[in-house]
Design a protein around this motif. Structure first.
Motif, PDB file in Angstrom:
ATOM      1  N   GLN A   1       0.853  -1.180   0.000  1.00 30.81           N
ATOM      2  CA  GLN A   1       0.000   0.000   0.000  1.00 30.81           C
ATOM      3  C   GLN A   1       0.894   1.236   0.000  1.00 30.81           C
ATOM      4  OE1 GLN A   1      -2.956  -0.146   3.098  1.00 30.81           O
ATOM      5  NE2 GLN A   1      -4.082  -1.788   2.103  1.00 30.81           N
ATOM      6  N   PRO A   2       1.229   1.754  -1.177  1.00 26.38           N
ATOM      7  CA  PRO A   2       2.076   2.947  -1.246  1.00 26.38           C
ATOM      8  C   PRO A   2       1.331   4.169  -0.748  1.00 26.38           C
ATOM      9  CG  PRO A   2       1.269   2.371  -3.425  1.00 26.38           C
ATOM     10  CD  PRO A   2       0.854   1.262  -2.510  1.00 26.38           C
ATOM     11  N   SER A   3       2.095   5.195  -0.398  1.00 22.57           N
ATOM     12  CA  SER A   3       1.517   6.427   0.138  1.00 22.57           C
ATOM     13  C   SER A   3       1.656   7.560  -0.871  1.00 22.57           C
ATOM     14  CB  SER A   3       2.213   6.826   1.441  1.00 22.57           C
ATOM     15  OG  SER A   3       1.759   8.092   1.895  1.00 22.57           O
ATOM     16  N   TYR A   4       0.623   8.391  -0.958  1.00 22.95           N
ATOM     17  CA  TYR A   4       0.777   9.660  -1.657  1.00 22.95           C
ATOM     18  C   TYR A   4       1.866  10.478  -0.951  1.00 22.95           C
ATOM     19  CZ  TYR A   4      -3.693   9.131  -4.202  1.00 22.95           C
ATOM     20  OH  TYR A   4      -4.716   8.730  -5.036  1.00 22.95           O
TER      21      TYR A   4
ATOM     22  N   HIS B   1       7.771  16.123   5.541  1.00 25.85           N
ATOM     23  CA  HIS B   1       8.124  15.023   6.439  1.00 25.85           C
ATOM     24  C   HIS B   1       9.632  14.842   6.358  1.00 25.85           C
ATOM     25  CE1 HIS B   1       8.599  12.285   2.973  1.00 25.85           C
ATOM     26  NE2 HIS B   1       7.542  12.915   2.489  1.00 25.85           N
ATOM     27  N   GLN B   2      10.201  14.078   7.306  1.00 31.02           N
ATOM     28  CA  GLN B   2      11.656  14.065   7.444  1.00 31.02           C
ATOM     29  C   GLN B   2      12.365  13.012   6.601  1.00 31.02           C
ATOM     30  OE1 GLN B   2      13.156  14.131  11.443  1.00 31.02           O
ATOM     31  NE2 GLN B   2      12.080  16.018  11.996  1.00 31.02           N
ATOM     32  N   ASN B   3      11.722  11.896   6.296  1.00 25.42           N
ATOM     33  CA  ASN B   3      12.449  10.877   5.545  1.00 25.42           C
ATOM     34  C   ASN B   3      12.475  11.222   4.060  1.00 25.42           C
ATOM     35  OD1 ASN B   3       9.659  10.320   6.233  1.00 25.42           O
ATOM     36  ND2 ASN B   3       9.790   8.476   4.994  1.00 25.42           N
ATOM     37  N   GLN B   4      13.630  10.986   3.427  1.00 23.83           N
ATOM     38  CA  GLN B   4      13.789  11.294   2.014  1.00 23.83           C
ATOM     39  C   GLN B   4      12.917  10.398   1.147  1.00 23.83           C
ATOM     40  OE1 GLN B   4      15.558  13.827   0.708  1.00 23.83           O
ATOM     41  NE2 GLN B   4      16.021  14.486   2.793  1.00 23.83           N
ATOM     42  N   GLN B   5      12.812   9.135   1.501  1.00 24.13           N
ATOM     43  CA  GLN B   5      11.974   8.178   0.805  1.00 24.13           C
ATOM     44  C   GLN B   5      11.024   7.522   1.804  1.00 24.13           C
ATOM     45  OE1 GLN B   5      11.888   7.733  -2.449  1.00 24.13           O
ATOM     46  NE2 GLN B   5      13.591   9.156  -2.830  1.00 24.13           N
ATOM     47  N   PRO B   6       9.798   7.166   1.381  1.00 25.91           N
ATOM     48  CA  PRO B   6       8.881   6.486   2.299  1.00 25.91           C
ATOM     49  C   PRO B   6       9.475   5.187   2.811  1.00 25.91           C
ATOM     50  CG  PRO B   6       7.724   7.225   0.320  1.00 25.91           C
ATOM     51  CD  PRO B   6       9.190   7.420   0.072  1.00 25.91           C
TER      52      PRO B   6
ATOM     53  N   LEU C   1       5.271   4.517   5.032  1.00 24.27           N
ATOM     54  CA  LEU C   1       5.058   5.477   6.108  1.00 24.27           C
ATOM     55  C   LEU C   1       5.888   6.735   5.882  1.00 24.27           C
ATOM     56  CD1 LEU C   1       5.094   3.255   9.345  1.00 24.27           C
ATOM     57  CD2 LEU C   1       3.113   4.103   8.072  1.00 24.27           C
ATOM     58  N   LEU C   2       5.338   7.864   6.288  1.00 28.16           N
ATOM     59  CA  LEU C   2       6.060   9.132   6.307  1.00 28.16           C
ATOM     60  C   LEU C   2       6.276   9.519   7.767  1.00 28.16           C
ATOM     61  CD1 LEU C   2       3.913  10.979   3.604  1.00 28.16           C
ATOM     62  CD2 LEU C   2       5.916   9.510   3.256  1.00 28.16           C
TER      63      LEU C   2
END
Length: 212
Positions: free
Chosen positions: A25-28, A61-66, A103-104
């Motif tokens: 389930q990818p995130s927008y 959000h802080q992470n560069q990639q989900p 997750l973001l």
């Protein structure tokens, strides 16, 4: 123009693509308008007409990639027979279906709403403050009314733009997102196209592109 400015922060969030059902389930990259609409209605404690709401936001959000985590759903099916060692009939059986969810981390939302009279609702929201999944709790760190000023030149970043601005900004990713849920038609989602913009874009830019 007087608007309501809300700043909210959380630990995690995820905005699921609605057409992925199993496996992953990818995130927008940012919340769809339907998520913002539901968030506003949750603070108010009642549904409002979508046409009454205009908003803009900045989302980071802080992470560069989900990042991904493993979750599971339990699909219940009708069963026959009785429970072992008893005369109690079986009613349902459950099958565990694992999947990966993006997750973001440490998301931050700055939301502008064209309803300054809703200030009390966001300072004392009716329901728990979430953004995304029901477990993605958020906290309002700033809620106040501000006055927007017109300017001949501006920049956009980390935001969602109407699709008709795609040729103006010449950046970003076109996405199909749920706009709002139709409460009079079994909560069916209404979809629209948008431009998800993560980098900074100035308008008008050096190529002479204007708004719209």
């Amino acid at each position: 123009m007087r608007v309501l400015k809300i700043v909210a922060e959380g630990i995690t969030t995820s905005f699921r693509y609605p057409h992925f059902m199993q496996g992953v389930q990818p995130s927008y990259p940012m919340p769809p308008p339907a998520t913002i609409y539901g968030h506003i209605c949750s603070a108010l404690g009642e549904w409002v007409k979508p046409a009454a709401v205009q908003f803009a936001y900045c989302f980071t959000h802080q992470n560069q990639q989900p990042q991904r985590e493993i979750e599971h759903t339990i699909v219940l099916t009708t069963a026959t027979g009785k429970l072992p060692g008893t005369q109690i009939p079986k009613v349902l059986e459950g099958n565990v279906n694992p999947f990966e969810r993006e997750l973001l981390f440490f998301p931050r939302l700055t939301l502008y709403v064209n309803q300054p009279d809703w200030l009390p609702a966001f300072r004392s929201p009716r329901y728990a403050v979430v953004l995304g999944r029901s477990q993605d709790l958020f906290t309002y760190v700033d809620v106040r009314v501000i006055e927007l000023q017109q300017a001949e030149r501006a920049y956009f970043e980390n935001t969602l733009l109407p699709y008709d601005m795609a040729l103006s900004v010449m950046r970003g990713v076109t996405v199909l997102m749920p706009r709002f849920l139709d409460l009079h038609n079994r909560r069916s989602p209404q979809f629209s196209r948008y431009v998800a913009l993560t980098e900074r874009v100035h308008l008008p830019n050096d190529n002479g592109y204007q708004f719209g």
